[in-house]
Design an enzyme around this catalytic site. Structure first.
Site, PDB file in Angstrom:
ATOM      1  N   LEU A   1       0.838  -1.205   0.000  1.00  6.50           N
ATOM      2  CA  LEU A   1       0.000   0.000   0.000  1.00  6.50           C
ATOM      3  C   LEU A   1       0.874   1.257   0.000  1.00  6.50           C
ATOM      4  O   LEU A   1       2.068   1.186   0.284  1.00  6.50           O
ATOM      5  CB  LEU A   1      -0.913  -0.020   1.228  1.00  6.50           C
ATOM      6  CG  LEU A   1      -1.770  -1.278   1.410  1.00  6.50           C
ATOM      7  CD1 LEU A   1      -2.653  -1.146   2.641  1.00  6.50           C
ATOM      8  CD2 LEU A   1      -2.619  -1.554   0.177  1.00  6.50           C
ATOM      9  N   PRO A   2       0.270   2.434  -0.297  1.00  9.83           N
ATOM     10  CA  PRO A   2       1.095   3.646  -0.449  1.00  9.83           C
ATOM     11  C   PRO A   2       1.857   4.086   0.806  1.00  9.83           C
ATOM     12  O   PRO A   2       3.053   4.325   0.730  1.00  9.83           O
ATOM     13  CB  PRO A   2       0.075   4.713  -0.871  1.00  9.83           C
ATOM     14  CG  PRO A   2      -1.082   3.956  -1.440  1.00  9.83           C
ATOM     15  CD  PRO A   2      -1.131   2.651  -0.693  1.00  9.83           C
TER      16      PRO A   2
ATOM     17  N   THR B   1       6.319   0.829   1.972  1.00 11.54           N
ATOM     18  CA  THR B   1       7.325   1.634   2.682  1.00 11.54           C
ATOM     19  C   THR B   1       6.581   2.560   3.634  1.00 11.54           C
ATOM     20  O   THR B   1       5.860   3.465   3.188  1.00 11.54           O
ATOM     21  CB  THR B   1       8.159   2.477   1.694  1.00 11.54           C
ATOM     22  OG1 THR B   1       8.774   1.602   0.762  1.00 11.54           O
ATOM     23  CG2 THR B   1       9.225   3.269   2.428  1.00 11.54           C
TER      24      THR B   1
ATOM     25  N   LYS C   1      15.343   0.606   4.718  1.00  9.78           N
ATOM     26  CA  LYS C   1      14.791   1.150   3.465  1.00  9.78           C
ATOM     27  C   LYS C   1      14.940   2.680   3.408  1.00  9.78           C
ATOM     28  O   LYS C   1      15.344   3.234   2.378  1.00  9.78           O
ATOM     29  CB  LYS C   1      13.316   0.736   3.363  1.00  9.78           C
ATOM     30  CG  LYS C   1      12.502   1.423   2.310  1.00  9.78           C
ATOM     31  CD  LYS C   1      12.816   0.952   0.909  1.00  9.78           C
ATOM     32  CE  LYS C   1      12.027   1.769  -0.110  1.00  9.78           C
ATOM     33  NZ  LYS C   1      12.416   1.476  -1.474  1.00  9.78           N
TER      34      LYS C   1
ATOM     35  N   LYS D   1       8.046  11.260   0.111  1.00  7.56           N
ATOM     36  CA  LYS D   1       7.499  10.537   1.274  1.00  7.56           C
ATOM     37  C   LYS D   1       8.619   9.837   2.048  1.00  7.56           C
ATOM     38  O   LYS D   1       8.713   9.943   3.268  1.00  7.56           O
ATOM     39  CB  LYS D   1       6.473   9.495   0.808  1.00  7.56           C
ATOM     40  CG  LYS D   1       5.868   8.686   1.946  1.00  7.56           C
ATOM     41  CD  LYS D   1       5.115   7.466   1.476  1.00  7.56           C
ATOM     42  CE  LYS D   1       6.047   6.353   1.075  1.00  7.56           C
ATOM     43  NZ  LYS D   1       5.442   5.037   0.959  1.00  7.56           N
TER      44      LYS D   1
END
Ligand code: NAD
Length: 299
Positions: free
Chosen positions: A64-65, A98, A173, A248
């Site tokens: 998902l975003p 992420t 990450k 983001k």
């Protein structure tokens, strides 16, 4: 093994297709009707809801975003039930989105209270890696849970790293993406300087690639149009990894740096530069378009 796959976007769709091709029994779901139609046409079994997709699932994968979507899905939001209530005890959740490490830990804690295991497994490798099944997974969680996940992750990726406990995959990450964001701006600056002095960007790229300035951007993802045919720069910066997604990730890195009192001056500057680039209307373009900030429009 039955797998539920939630989130069929640029990354999740091809990842789910690789699991399907590997012979797994899958049920997939996305809030977007368009995404469901697209993958239904490609032979992916689509469920009517996220809750239906997880019925009897041994493994639940989410792609998902951002944090808000992952938390909202698993823990529920605004009258929407928590998906954790529909997942059977003993199942394993693999979240590859992420998101903030703190959100991974919060969801994993709620899952554990219901007897559901969870690992965070964000990826690197972009849409190309998702399609080719060559992603790098950075995993946070218990070793036993990673061992359960490994055969599934291997069908979607070429490298699997165990970074540490839950949330550690997300930390690895954002460290990687903070470095990538900085490298892209630095490489763009150097290329723009050379071109402003009349150098051929292909020649300059090759000189720097084989010299001490060599880096992943020069190897695989040159920001100057026409230097690398396959790079987003040569396709009007379409596809690839969007500026807003990089923004983001740099935001997550800065939040994290604030929390642990780390000094990340270049990460902070990079976040501001991508934010300015996004405000100028380039948020949907590949992040390598940040070159536009440092190069004359005509050159
Ligand atoms: P995307 O926006 O293309 O896809 C996300 C999908 O999730 C969308 O189809 C959306 O409809 C769906 N969705 C949102 N909320 C949902 C819900 N509650 N239930 C079901 N579906 C829901 O994003 P993407 O490019 O596939 O990226 C996914 C994640 O992977 C992000 O966290 C991103 O930062 C990360 N990532 C992306 C890339 C890349 O190159 N695109 C590379 C590495 C990591």
């Amino acid at each position: 093994m039955k797998i539920a796959f939630i989130g069929l976007g640029h990354m999740g769709g091809p990842m789910a297709m690789n699991l399907r091709k590997a012979g797994y029994t899958l049920k997939a779901f996305d809030l977007s009707e368009e995404a469901c139609k697209k993958y239904d046409a490609e032979g992916l079994p689509i469920a009517a809801s996220a809750a239906e997709s997880v019925t009897d699932a041994d493994v639940v994968i989410s792609m998902l975003p951002a944090s808000v979507h992952v938390e909202g899905l698993f823990l529920g939001s605004a009258g929407k039930p928590a998906l954790l209530d529909s997942i059977r005890a003993g199942a394993l959740v693999i979240d590859s989105s992420t998101i903030a490490a703190a959100t991974s830990r919060k969801v994993a804690e709620a899952a554990a209270a219901k007897g559901i295991a969870m690992i965070d497994a964000p990826v690197s490798g972009g849409t190309g890696g998702a399609i080719a099944g060559t992603l790098t997974f950075m995993v946070g969680g218990e070793t036993d849970d990673l061992d359960r996940a490994r055969p599934v992750l291997e069908k979607m990726g070429a490298n699997i790293f165990h970074a540490g406990g839950i949330g550690a995959g997300q930390t690895a990450k954002i460290c990687n993406n903070m470095l990538l964001g900085i490298l892209m701006i630095g490489t763009s600056e150097a290329l723009a300087l050379g071109v402003a002095n009349g150098l051929d960007p292909k020649v300059l790229s090759e000189i720097m690639r084989r010299s001490s300035g060599g880096n992943w951007v020069l190897e695989k993802y040159n920001p100057m149009p026409g230097v690398m045919e396959a790079a987003p720069a040569s396709k009007n910066y379409a596809g690839g990894f969007g500026t807003d997604l990089m923004l983001k990730d740099l935001g997550l890195a800065q939040e994290n740096a604030t929390a642990v009192r780390a000094a990340t001056p270049l990460g902070g500057l990079a976040r501001s530069l991508y934010a300015a680039h996004s405000l100028a209307g380039h948020g949907a373009l590949d992040f390598s378009s940040v070159l536009k900030l440092v190069q004359k429009a005509s050159s």
